[in-house]
Design a protein around this motif. Structure first.
Motif, PDB file in Angstrom:
ATOM      1  N   ASN A 109     -22.600  28.362  57.945  1.00 16.61           N
ATOM      2  CA  ASN A 109     -22.071  27.578  59.053  1.00 16.61           C
ATOM      3  C   ASN A 109     -22.589  26.153  59.087  1.00 16.61           C
ATOM      4  OD1 ASN A 109     -20.155  27.900  61.075  1.00 16.61           O
ATOM      5  ND2 ASN A 109     -21.699  27.938  62.677  1.00 16.61           N
ATOM      6  N   VAL A 114     -21.476  33.874  52.256  1.00 11.16           N
ATOM      7  CA  VAL A 114     -21.158  35.085  52.999  1.00 11.16           C
ATOM      8  C   VAL A 114     -20.051  35.815  52.246  1.00 11.16           C
ATOM      9  CG1 VAL A 114     -20.343  36.029  55.189  1.00 11.16           C
ATOM     10  CG2 VAL A 114     -21.794  33.982  55.170  1.00 11.16           C
ATOM     11  N   SER A 145     -24.356  39.701  55.241  1.00  5.90           N
ATOM     12  CA  SER A 145     -25.382  38.669  55.326  1.00  5.90           C
ATOM     13  C   SER A 145     -25.624  38.066  53.944  1.00  5.90           C
ATOM     14  CB  SER A 145     -26.692  39.268  55.848  1.00  5.90           C
ATOM     15  OG  SER A 145     -27.786  38.404  55.579  1.00  5.90           O
ATOM     16  N   ASN A 179     -27.510  40.674  60.653  1.00  5.20           N
ATOM     17  CA  ASN A 179     -27.129  39.412  61.281  1.00  5.20           C
ATOM     18  C   ASN A 179     -28.046  38.256  60.890  1.00  5.20           C
ATOM     19  OD1 ASN A 179     -24.983  40.567  62.872  1.00  5.20           O
ATOM     20  ND2 ASN A 179     -26.578  41.513  64.124  1.00  5.20           N
ATOM     21  N   TYR A 218     -22.743  38.782  63.240  1.00  2.00           N
ATOM     22  CA  TYR A 218     -22.707  37.324  63.386  1.00  2.00           C
ATOM     23  C   TYR A 218     -21.702  36.708  62.416  1.00  2.00           C
ATOM     24  CZ  TYR A 218     -24.202  32.484  62.788  1.00  2.00           C
ATOM     25  OH  TYR A 218     -24.229  31.116  62.676  1.00  2.00           O
ATOM     26  N   PHE A 219     -21.530  37.334  61.236  1.00  2.00           N
ATOM     27  CA  PHE A 219     -20.701  36.769  60.172  1.00  2.00           C
ATOM     28  C   PHE A 219     -19.243  37.229  60.223  1.00  2.00           C
ATOM     29  CE2 PHE A 219     -25.086  37.266  58.655  1.00  2.00           C
ATOM     30  CZ  PHE A 219     -25.399  35.932  58.402  1.00  2.00           C
ATOM     31  N   ASN A 274     -16.161  36.424  60.893  1.00  2.00           N
ATOM     32  CA  ASN A 274     -15.202  35.370  61.252  1.00  2.00           C
ATOM     33  C   ASN A 274     -13.754  35.782  61.017  1.00  2.00           C
ATOM     34  OD1 ASN A 274     -15.352  35.062  58.385  1.00  2.00           O
ATOM     35  ND2 ASN A 274     -16.876  33.442  58.660  1.00  2.00           N
ATOM     36  N   PHE A 316     -18.081  31.453  63.189  1.00  2.00           N
ATOM     37  CA  PHE A 316     -19.089  32.492  63.302  1.00  2.00           C
ATOM     38  C   PHE A 316     -19.284  32.855  64.778  1.00  2.00           C
ATOM     39  CE2 PHE A 316     -20.438  30.910  59.048  1.00  2.00           C
ATOM     40  CZ  PHE A 316     -20.262  32.099  58.376  1.00  2.00           C
ATOM     41  N   ARG A 317     -20.038  33.916  65.002  1.00  2.00           N
ATOM     42  CA  ARG A 317     -20.109  34.517  66.330  1.00  2.00           C
ATOM     43  C   ARG A 317     -21.277  33.993  67.165  1.00  2.00           C
ATOM     44  NH1 ARG A 317     -15.706  37.946  67.805  1.00  2.00           N
ATOM     45  NH2 ARG A 317     -14.598  38.283  65.853  1.00  2.00           N
ATOM     46  N   TYR A 348     -22.383  38.870  70.292  1.00  2.00           N
ATOM     47  CA  TYR A 348     -21.495  38.327  69.251  1.00  2.00           C
ATOM     48  C   TYR A 348     -20.016  38.605  69.535  1.00  2.00           C
ATOM     49  CZ  TYR A 348     -25.788  37.660  66.586  1.00  2.00           C
ATOM     50  OH  TYR A 348     -27.049  37.266  66.181  1.00  2.00           O
ATOM     51  N   GLN A 388     -16.403  33.681  69.507  1.00  2.00           N
ATOM     52  CA  GLN A 388     -16.369  32.960  68.251  1.00  2.00           C
ATOM     53  C   GLN A 388     -16.385  31.462  68.487  1.00  2.00           C
ATOM     54  OE1 GLN A 388     -12.939  35.134  66.222  1.00  2.00           O
ATOM     55  NE2 GLN A 388     -14.056  34.311  64.456  1.00  2.00           N
TER      56      GLN A 388
END
Length: 799
Positions: free
Chosen positions: A175, A183, A188, A609, A666-667, A669, A703-704, A727, A730
């Motif tokens: 990010n 990613v 992760s 995450n 978290y990833f 998207n 990302f979250r 999360y 977005q």
């Protein structure tokens, strides 16, 4: 709206580049006296035996040369500068076509052509293209071969292997524009494995983000020292271990065994030089050395780098070299080394009055070192059915960080300090035996012995520090593997194998079955399947970290942590729609288990995450996760002076937290779109020069982040996150367009390449981070943004 604008701009430019007509120079080219050289070696893809007597045709729309490989499987031809294809035919082998080779007058092009022996079952196969296929013959799915010579096509690629792979389906960058972490399919970045010349290596990036990170500012291994690399995104063959998300398998290139060559390059952020040549004219062998220095003062001067945050501007130095020596029947010995060091920092204000008014009062200095040195031996045994490859190497990784705070009396306090140093011994051994044209067996092992000097502490109060880790530790882990490939029927190959992961760090011996299948679906269309179990260790520091277990008390609490595991299942279909247009689609499901999560069952923490860092909590292996998705890639190979690559991915990434609930990672998207296109034009006298235009566009979901519980925050007068919606939200879509132009000038004995790029053409400032604060009875949202337009210029001469 911005996505539509970026997509429209990129597609319009890409279509224009592909459709623009070009003047023909074919009659003039045939008369010019400036020559380029294409040479190579032909070898059996399974036994690595050299293939003599093969018919080699090097051709383009303007010229064609034919030759025959010599007793060592070598060939060498002279052609006018330009792009060429190499077609190879050999009795008893599947014909091989290698396309899109750029040959210039300043540096010879060397290729290694792998040829598959025909079996009775494959007798109907006449030609095979190696474009995009991995060099590992045991790989059936989710692998992409990237060539170093293509690096200039990837606008904003910085000749960085990690930034190149963002064009691969299912792959996105992190990010931050200043971090090249990768990613893969919602995993992760910590799950990525780096390999070089067969051995595992530590994170080879300048200014690595932190413990366990797989990325950094940019790679210390430039593509200029690589012959190419295979990138895996799932269901890896049995020889790969200690990875759950992806594998970067790198190979250093050899020097020119026929003549000395030199290269010099300079750009707005640094300079690079390389030299190579033969060891001896009496026995085949070569050497090369490359060195690069980078300094970002230019970007500071024009405000692209914020000097208020980074007053000690990043600089780095890296190197790479290789000596290859043929000892005849004793095989080939290769001595190699690569590495780099870098630093970045910031200085506090030296004015006491300014500090009183809120000026910057903290400073830091980060230093990083990465290095590899090793020896590799390869030999094909008599009978030319078996090859043995072994590598022994040493790796070093060191990071140091110091943080200070300056008060209004200009007294400096050491606020935070850490140092991590990991010298390691690595070894790899592989035996590959071709039982027959349709049966291949491969066995081997990888051994890793690590040392670690780990220290970290932070300031608490006057004369009191909190020591987070202070230990000299060690550990080891080994991998043993066996895999077998069988041609079952015409167009059908089965690969079965097992990987044993043996870890002294965690006290585990894990059996990991792997399997793959390729089935002809008619023509050159192929159905492919892959599955396997995979494991990944955490950094040595996590097992030795002193976790806060009570107020004022820390102790080592994660020494019994086990490896994360993942089960991968992938199915794909690929084939050609036209002569140059190829389509590939894959669907996949990954189930992650024994994931380290917080022991506190109220917590939401999971290692899935985290991209780097040391969690200050006791961990247990009770977490799970899953990644599912579908990918589509449409690629027009370089044909009639243009190409394009479009990839689209839809996926979902979830994890189960210690509280038993399932959340987005978290990833996650959800969506990635990448479009890369380019066109070349002949220019100059006789059309011997080349103008290249390239464009790359990216759009992905953000990302979250976890939203704020506004009502609770206002009542408590501080930020309180809504943890039951972890999360859930977005960031806005991340979108950018990069445009590149190159001009290659070929002269007798030398060639010049001028490169110009405009990164982030539409000047979009993407949101890369969102923070919240409580101020005067309100919740205030503050976003951090990526940089705007970044110009990049460089020039390189080969002679």
């Amino acid at each position: 709206m911005s996505f539509r604008l970026n997509l429209t701009v990129s597609l319009i430019i890409g279509i224009i580049l592909i459709l623009i007509p070009e003047k023909s120079y074919s009659q003039i080219i045939a008369k010019q006296d400036i020559k380029a050289v294409i040479s190579g070696t032909l070898i059996d893809s399974e036994s690595r035996a050299q293939l003599a007597g093969a018919s080699v045709r090097v051709f383009s729309s303007a010229a064609e040369v034919s030759t025959v490989s010599d007793s060592a499987g070598r060939f060498r031809v002279e052609v006018p500068p330009g792009r060429y294809s190499v077609s190879v035919e050999h009795s008893g082998y599947v014909g091989t076509l290698m396309g899109d080779l750029l040959a210039g007058s300043g540096k010879e092009v060397f290729v290694t052509v792998l040829m598959a022996e025909k079996s009775r079952l494959l007798s109907g196969v006449t030609v095979s293209s190696d474009r995009g296929r991995g060099r590992n013959t045991m790989a059936t799915v989710s692998v992409k071969r990237l060539r170093s010579q293509d690096a200039a096509r990837y606008a904003s690629g910085y000749y960085d292997p990690l930034r190149m792979v963002t064009s691969v389906a299912g792959v996105s960058s992190g990010n931050d524009d200043d971090n090249n972490q990768i990613v893969v399919r919602g995993n992760s970045p910590k799950g990525l494995l780096w390999r070089l010349e067969g051995i595992e290596i530590p994170n080879p990036n300048h200014l690595a983000a932190g413990e366990g990170a797989s990325g950094g500012a940019y790679s210390a291994i430039t593509t200029n020292i690589l012959s190419g690399f295979d990138f895996y995104t799932g269901a890896f063959p049995a020889e790969y271990g200690n990875a759950t998300s992806g594998v970067m398998d790198l190979s250093l290139r050899n020097g020119n065994p026929a003549k000395r060559e030199f290269s010099l390059g300079a750009g707005i952020v640094g300079a690079e030089a390389s030299a190579e040549g033969p060891l001896s004219l009496r026995r085949p062998g070569s050497w090369f050395v490359n060195a690069r220095y980078a300094n970002f003062n230019f970007l500071k001067r024009y405000g692209i780098i914020n000097s208020e945050d980074v007053s000690i501007i990043p600089d780095s130095f890296d190197w790479g070299s290789k000596i290859s020596y043929s000892a005849g029947k004793a095989g080939t010995f290769e001595f190699f080394t690569t590495g780099g060091k870098s630093k970045v920092g910031d200085l506090a204000s030296d004015n006491a009055d300014s500090i009183k008014l809120g000026a910057d009062n903290d400073e830091f200095l980060d230093k990083h070192l990465f290095a590899v040195a090793g020896i590799k031996h390869s030999i094909t045994l008599p009978g030319e059915k078996t090859y043995i490859r072994s590598t022994l190497g040493l790796t070093w990784q060191k990071s140091e960080s110091d943080n200070y705070v300056v008060d209004t009396l200009l007294d400096k306090r050491h606020n935070y300090s850490e140092s991590f140093f990991y010298p390691s011994l690595r070894a790899a051994f592989t035996v590959n035996h071709k039982l027959s044209a349709s049966n291949v067996l491969r066995i081997g092992f990888n051994a890793n012995i690590m040392q670690g000097e780990m220290f970290s502490r932070r300031y608490l109060s006057k004369d009191a520090y909190d020591t987070l880790i202070d230990v000299k530790g060690s550990g080891w882990y080994n991998s043993y593997f066996a895999q077998w490939k069988k041609s079952i029927s015409a167009g059908t190959e089965l690969v079965a194998g097992v990987h044993f992961f043996h870890s002294g760090v965690t006290g585990e011996f894990i059996a990991e079955p792997r399997a793959g299948l390729r089935v002809s679906a008619g023509g050159d269309w192929v159905l492919s399947f892959g599955s396997g179990i995979h494991s990944k260790l955490e950094p040595l520091s996590i097992y030795n970290y002193r976790v806060r277990t009570a107020p004022g008390k820390r102790e080592i609490a994660n020494e019994n942590l086990k490896a994360t595991r993942a089960a991968h299942f992938t199915m794909g279909l690929s084939g050609s729609v036209t002569h140059s247009l190829k389509v590939t689609t894959e669907i996949y499901h990954q189930y992650l288990f024994k994931v380290p999560v917080a022991a506190d069952n109220v917590s939401k923490y999971s290692i899935l995450n985290a991209a780097y860092g040391l969690p200050d909590t006791r961990l247990v292996n009770t977490g799970t996760g899953r990644n599912s998705g579908v990918e589509l890639t449409v690629e027009k190979e370089f044909y009639r002076n243009s190409y394009f690559l479009a990839s689209f991915s839809l996926f979902d990434s979830k994890y189960k937290a210690p509280d038993g609930r399932t959340y987005n990672t978290y990833f996650n998207n959800r969506r990635i779109f990448m479009f890369t296109a380019g066109r070349e034009f002949k220019a100059g006298k006789g059309g011997r020069d080349i103008i290249g235009l390239n464009i790359r566009a990216l759009n992905r979901g953000g990302f979250r982040y976890t939203p704020v519980n506004t009502e609770l925050s206002l009542s408590r007068r501080r930020v309180v996150f809504d943890v039951l919606r972890t999360y859930e939200k977005q960031l806005p879509d991340y979108s950018r367009v990069d445009l590149g132009a190159s001009y290659r000038v070929n002269r007798k004995g030398s060639s010049w390449t001028f490169l110009a790029e405009i990164q982030n053409l539409t000047n979009r400032h993407n949101v890369v981070r969102r923070r919240f604060s409580y101020t005067q009875g309100k919740i205030v949202t503050r976003d951090s943004y990526s940089v705007g337009i970044v110009p990049v210029f460089s020039v390189r001469v080969d002679f």
